[in-house]
Design a protein around this motif. Structure first.
Motif, PDB file in Angstrom:
ATOM      1  N   ILE A 181      -8.208  11.395-100.278  1.00 16.16           N
ATOM      2  CA  ILE A 181      -8.666  10.087 -99.794  1.00 16.16           C
ATOM      3  C   ILE A 181      -9.713  10.314 -98.702  1.00 16.16           C
ATOM      4  CG2 ILE A 181      -7.993   7.999 -98.515  1.00 16.16           C
ATOM      5  CD1 ILE A 181      -5.189   8.278 -99.714  1.00 16.16           C
ATOM      6  N   ILE A 182     -10.830   9.612 -98.819  1.00 14.73           N
ATOM      7  CA  ILE A 182     -11.781   9.547 -97.704  1.00 14.73           C
ATOM      8  C   ILE A 182     -11.897   8.078 -97.316  1.00 14.73           C
ATOM      9  CG2 ILE A 182     -14.185   9.871 -96.980  1.00 14.73           C
ATOM     10  CD1 ILE A 182     -14.288  12.363 -98.733  1.00 14.73           C
ATOM     11  N   VAL A 183     -11.841   7.837 -96.004  1.00 15.88           N
ATOM     12  CA  VAL A 183     -11.939   6.454 -95.510  1.00 15.88           C
ATOM     13  C   VAL A 183     -12.965   6.431 -94.393  1.00 15.88           C
ATOM     14  CG1 VAL A 183      -9.925   6.831 -93.994  1.00 15.88           C
ATOM     15  CG2 VAL A 183     -10.658   4.509 -94.492  1.00 15.88           C
ATOM     16  N   SER A 184     -13.702   5.323 -94.294  1.00 19.35           N
ATOM     17  CA  SER A 184     -14.619   5.174 -93.168  1.00 19.35           C
ATOM     18  C   SER A 184     -14.871   3.706 -92.842  1.00 19.35           C
ATOM     19  CB  SER A 184     -15.958   5.859 -93.472  1.00 19.35           C
ATOM     20  OG  SER A 184     -16.794   5.797 -92.320  1.00 19.35           O
ATOM     21  N   ASN A 185     -14.929   3.431 -91.555  1.00 16.60           N
ATOM     22  CA  ASN A 185     -15.412   2.143 -91.049  1.00 16.60           C
ATOM     23  C   ASN A 185     -16.621   2.483 -90.167  1.00 16.60           C
ATOM     24  OD1 ASN A 185     -15.879  -0.357 -89.928  1.00 16.60           O
ATOM     25  ND2 ASN A 185     -14.133  -0.270 -88.525  1.00 16.60           N
ATOM     26  N   PRO A 186     -17.763   2.736 -90.809  1.00 14.66           N
ATOM     27  CA  PRO A 186     -18.910   3.231 -90.038  1.00 14.66           C
ATOM     28  C   PRO A 186     -19.652   2.072 -89.376  1.00 14.66           C
ATOM     29  CG  PRO A 186     -19.543   2.970 -92.316  1.00 14.66           C
ATOM     30  CD  PRO A 186     -18.091   2.554 -92.224  1.00 14.66           C
ATOM     31  N   PRO A 187     -20.652   2.360 -88.541  1.00 16.05           N
ATOM     32  CA  PRO A 187     -21.484   1.269 -88.016  1.00 16.05           C
ATOM     33  C   PRO A 187     -22.148   0.543 -89.187  1.00 16.05           C
ATOM     34  CG  PRO A 187     -21.937   3.344 -86.880  1.00 16.05           C
ATOM     35  CD  PRO A 187     -21.092   3.675 -88.067  1.00 16.05           C
ATOM     36  N   TYR A 188     -22.094  -0.791 -89.179  1.00 19.53           N
ATOM     37  CA  TYR A 188     -22.728  -1.519 -90.289  1.00 19.53           C
ATOM     38  C   TYR A 188     -23.366  -2.842 -89.879  1.00 19.53           C
ATOM     39  CZ  TYR A 188     -18.147  -3.980 -90.634  1.00 19.53           C
ATOM     40  OH  TYR A 188     -16.996  -4.705 -90.391  1.00 19.53           O
ATOM     41  N   VAL A 189     -23.368  -3.174 -88.600  1.00 18.80           N
ATOM     42  CA  VAL A 189     -23.985  -4.435 -88.170  1.00 18.80           C
ATOM     43  C   VAL A 189     -25.477  -4.185 -87.927  1.00 18.80           C
ATOM     44  CG1 VAL A 189     -23.947  -6.267 -86.444  1.00 18.80           C
ATOM     45  CG2 VAL A 189     -21.815  -5.086 -87.044  1.00 18.80           C
ATOM     46  N   CYS A 190     -26.342  -5.017 -88.525  1.00 23.53           N
ATOM     47  CA  CYS A 190     -27.786  -4.832 -88.334  1.00 23.53           C
ATOM     48  C   CYS A 190     -28.167  -5.273 -86.918  1.00 23.53           C
ATOM     49  CB  CYS A 190     -28.569  -5.657 -89.348  1.00 23.53           C
ATOM     50  SG  CYS A 190     -28.408  -5.018 -91.008  1.00 23.53           S
ATOM     51  N   TRP A 191     -29.160  -4.590 -86.347  1.00 24.05           N
ATOM     52  CA  TRP A 191     -29.611  -4.950 -84.983  1.00 24.05           C
ATOM     53  C   TRP A 191     -29.988  -6.423 -84.913  1.00 24.05           C
ATOM     54  CZ3 TRP A 191     -28.748  -2.634 -80.553  1.00 24.05           C
ATOM     55  CH2 TRP A 191     -28.484  -1.258 -80.548  1.00 24.05           C
ATOM     56  N   SER A 192     -30.554  -6.955 -86.006  1.00 25.00           N
ATOM     57  CA  SER A 192     -30.968  -8.370 -85.985  1.00 25.00           C
ATOM     58  C   SER A 192     -29.769  -9.319 -85.951  1.00 25.00           C
ATOM     59  CB  SER A 192     -31.829  -8.677 -87.211  1.00 25.00           C
ATOM     60  OG  SER A 192     -31.075  -8.427 -88.374  1.00 25.00           O
ATOM     61  N   GLU A 193     -28.581  -8.822 -86.285  1.00 21.39           N
ATOM     62  CA  GLU A 193     -27.376  -9.660 -86.234  1.00 21.39           C
ATOM     63  C   GLU A 193     -26.768  -9.667 -84.828  1.00 21.39           C
ATOM     64  OE1 GLU A 193     -25.254  -9.284 -90.523  1.00 21.39           O
ATOM     65  OE2 GLU A 193     -25.542  -7.368 -89.526  1.00 21.39           O
ATOM     66  N   VAL A 212     -26.764  -0.595 -87.016  1.00 16.82           N
ATOM     67  CA  VAL A 212     -27.665   0.184 -87.873  1.00 16.82           C
ATOM     68  C   VAL A 212     -29.025  -0.522 -87.903  1.00 16.82           C
ATOM     69  CG1 VAL A 212     -25.970   1.293 -89.380  1.00 16.82           C
ATOM     70  CG2 VAL A 212     -26.677  -1.051 -89.872  1.00 16.82           C
ATOM     71  N   PRO A 213     -30.089   0.238 -88.182  1.00 20.79           N
ATOM     72  CA  PRO A 213     -31.420  -0.388 -88.210  1.00 20.79           C
ATOM     73  C   PRO A 213     -31.531  -1.395 -89.351  1.00 20.79           C
ATOM     74  CG  PRO A 213     -31.564   2.031 -88.478  1.00 20.79           C
ATOM     75  CD  PRO A 213     -30.121   1.685 -88.458  1.00 20.79           C
ATOM     76  N   ASP A 214     -32.268  -2.452 -89.119  1.00 19.85           N
ATOM     77  CA  ASP A 214     -32.454  -3.475 -90.152  1.00 19.85           C
ATOM     78  C   ASP A 214     -33.095  -2.924 -91.418  1.00 19.85           C
ATOM     79  OD1 ASP A 214     -32.384  -5.133 -87.512  1.00 19.85           O
ATOM     80  OD2 ASP A 214     -32.039  -6.509 -89.177  1.00 19.85           O
ATOM     81  N   ASN A 215     -33.937  -1.917 -91.228  1.00 20.47           N
ATOM     82  CA  ASN A 215     -34.620  -1.404 -92.416  1.00 20.47           C
ATOM     83  C   ASN A 215     -33.792  -0.351 -93.154  1.00 20.47           C
ATOM     84  OD1 ASN A 215     -34.819   0.821 -90.802  1.00 20.47           O
ATOM     85  ND2 ASN A 215     -37.061   0.787 -90.599  1.00 20.47           N
ATOM     86  N   ASP A 216     -32.596  -0.059 -92.649  1.00 17.81           N
ATOM     87  CA  ASP A 216     -31.739   0.914 -93.340  1.00 17.81           C
ATOM     88  C   ASP A 216     -30.266   0.570 -93.148  1.00 17.81           C
ATOM     89  OD1 ASP A 216     -31.107   3.059 -94.878  1.00 17.81           O
ATOM     90  OD2 ASP A 216     -31.679   4.594 -93.413  1.00 17.81           O
ATOM     91  N   PRO A 217     -29.855  -0.616 -93.631  1.00 16.84           N
ATOM     92  CA  PRO A 217     -28.488  -1.088 -93.335  1.00 16.84           C
ATOM     93  C   PRO A 217     -27.394  -0.221 -93.961  1.00 16.84           C
ATOM     94  CG  PRO A 217     -29.573  -2.558 -94.905  1.00 16.84           C
ATOM     95  CD  PRO A 217     -30.623  -1.596 -94.423  1.00 16.84           C
ATOM     96  N   LEU A 218     -27.748   0.543 -94.995  1.00 12.19           N
ATOM     97  CA  LEU A 218     -26.725   1.375 -95.651  1.00 12.19           C
ATOM     98  C   LEU A 218     -26.761   2.825 -95.174  1.00 12.19           C
ATOM     99  CD1 LEU A 218     -26.776   0.078 -99.343  1.00 12.19           C
ATOM    100  CD2 LEU A 218     -25.623  -0.861 -97.333  1.00 12.19           C
TER     101      LEU A 218
END
Ligand code: GLN
Length: 280
Positions: A181-193, A212-218
């Motif tokens: 099992i691999i689990v992650s809750n990584p950073p995922y909120v865009c700066w613009s949010e 995360v940067p708006d131009n690279d949300p993933l």
């Protein structure tokens, strides 16, 4: 100062901070974590004399909550999955949604001796809860922040969970061991949010763990997906917390990386919040 007075001062001092129900919940946490009075004590011991530090402490708590500092940082702990975790501004405060992610993993993985990796562990809340809830799991957890790892290690020791923590940047992951099992809750909120977020989050919680940067949300998922594809055993599972705006994109990314049976799952608020997948 007696308990009743402390509660009264908190209620008045916090009236502008939150609605009455939330204020009530805050008072409950202060009584329990600062004065060691549980709800039953609060009901029965209104006239009890509090320690000498109480008036100053109550004033300090009121001032800090009025500056929108999160209560969990003020009292130094947060509840998650039935346990109390130490938190400080080096780590994100565990969220109720993330408890659902832990429940999902526990429900779907009754086997024993599973090898688990948590990427971006922060306070260690996911890794430690899994170590306690799964049967004889071997849990590892990484984070890029040494300060976060110190908190996570303290939590594991306090909660008697066996987790191996190590420092690593999930954007350039080390050569893999094998995991079930691999689990992650990584950073995922865009700066613009960020502007739309509550002040207690954007002014106090670690930006490194959120944005995360708006131009690279993933950004983080693009690193996690190939790493998972390479290090999961066949039949192994990947579980992610995700930004509600990018469910379809995460699904597509996971499929492109050879993961199978991709599911996008909603949280209890009805928002797209998790992704799960299986390694072929
Ligand atoms: N759910 C968190 C929030 O909205 C974000 C968590 C994360 O970025 N991993 O504050």
């Amino acid at each position: 100062m007696i308990l009743k007075e402390a509660i009264e001062q908190l209620r008045n001092g916090l009236a502008g901070v939150a609605d009455p129900q939330e204020v009530q919940a805050m008072i409950r946490v202060v009584c329990e974590d600062i004065f060691n009075y549980d709800q039953v004590d609060v009901a029965l011991r209104q006239e009890s004399e509090l320690p000498e530090f109480a008036p100053e402490k109550v004033a300090d708590i009121i001032a800090r909550l009025n500056r929108h500092e999160p209560l969990q940082y003020i009292v130094g702990s947060a509840r998650f999955h039935g346990h109390k975790f130490k938190v400080n501004p080096a780590v994100l405060i565990p969220r109720p949604e993330t408890e659902q992610l832990v429940d999902l993993i526990v429900d779907e993985n009754p086997a024993s001796d599973l090898r688990v990796l948590d990427m971006g562990t922060g306070s260690g809340c996911i890794a430690i809860s899994l170590a306690r809830a799964l049967k004889f799991a071997q849990v590892e957890a990484l984070d890029v922040s040494r300060d976060a790892l110190n908190v996570a290690r303290e939590n594991a020791a306090a909660l008697k969970a066996k987790v191996r923590f190590f420092e690593s940047d999930m954007l350039s992951p080390q050569p893999a061991s094998r995991y079930d099992i691999i689990v992650s809750n990584p950073p995922y909120v865009c700066w613009s949010e960020r502007d739309a977020m509550d002040r207690n989050v954007k002014d106090y919680e670690p930006a490194q763990a959120l944005f995360v940067p708006d131009n690279d949300p993933l950004l983080f998922y693009k690193a996690i997906a190939p790493y998972a594809a390479q290090s999961l055993e066949p039949g192994g599972k990947l579980y992610l917390e995700i930004n509600q705006r990018f469910g379809a994109d995460v699904k597509c990314l996971l499929e492109q990386n050879g993961l199978d049976e991709v599911r996008i799952i909603e949280d209890s608020y009805g928002n797209v919040r998790f992704a799960a997948a299986v390694m072929k």
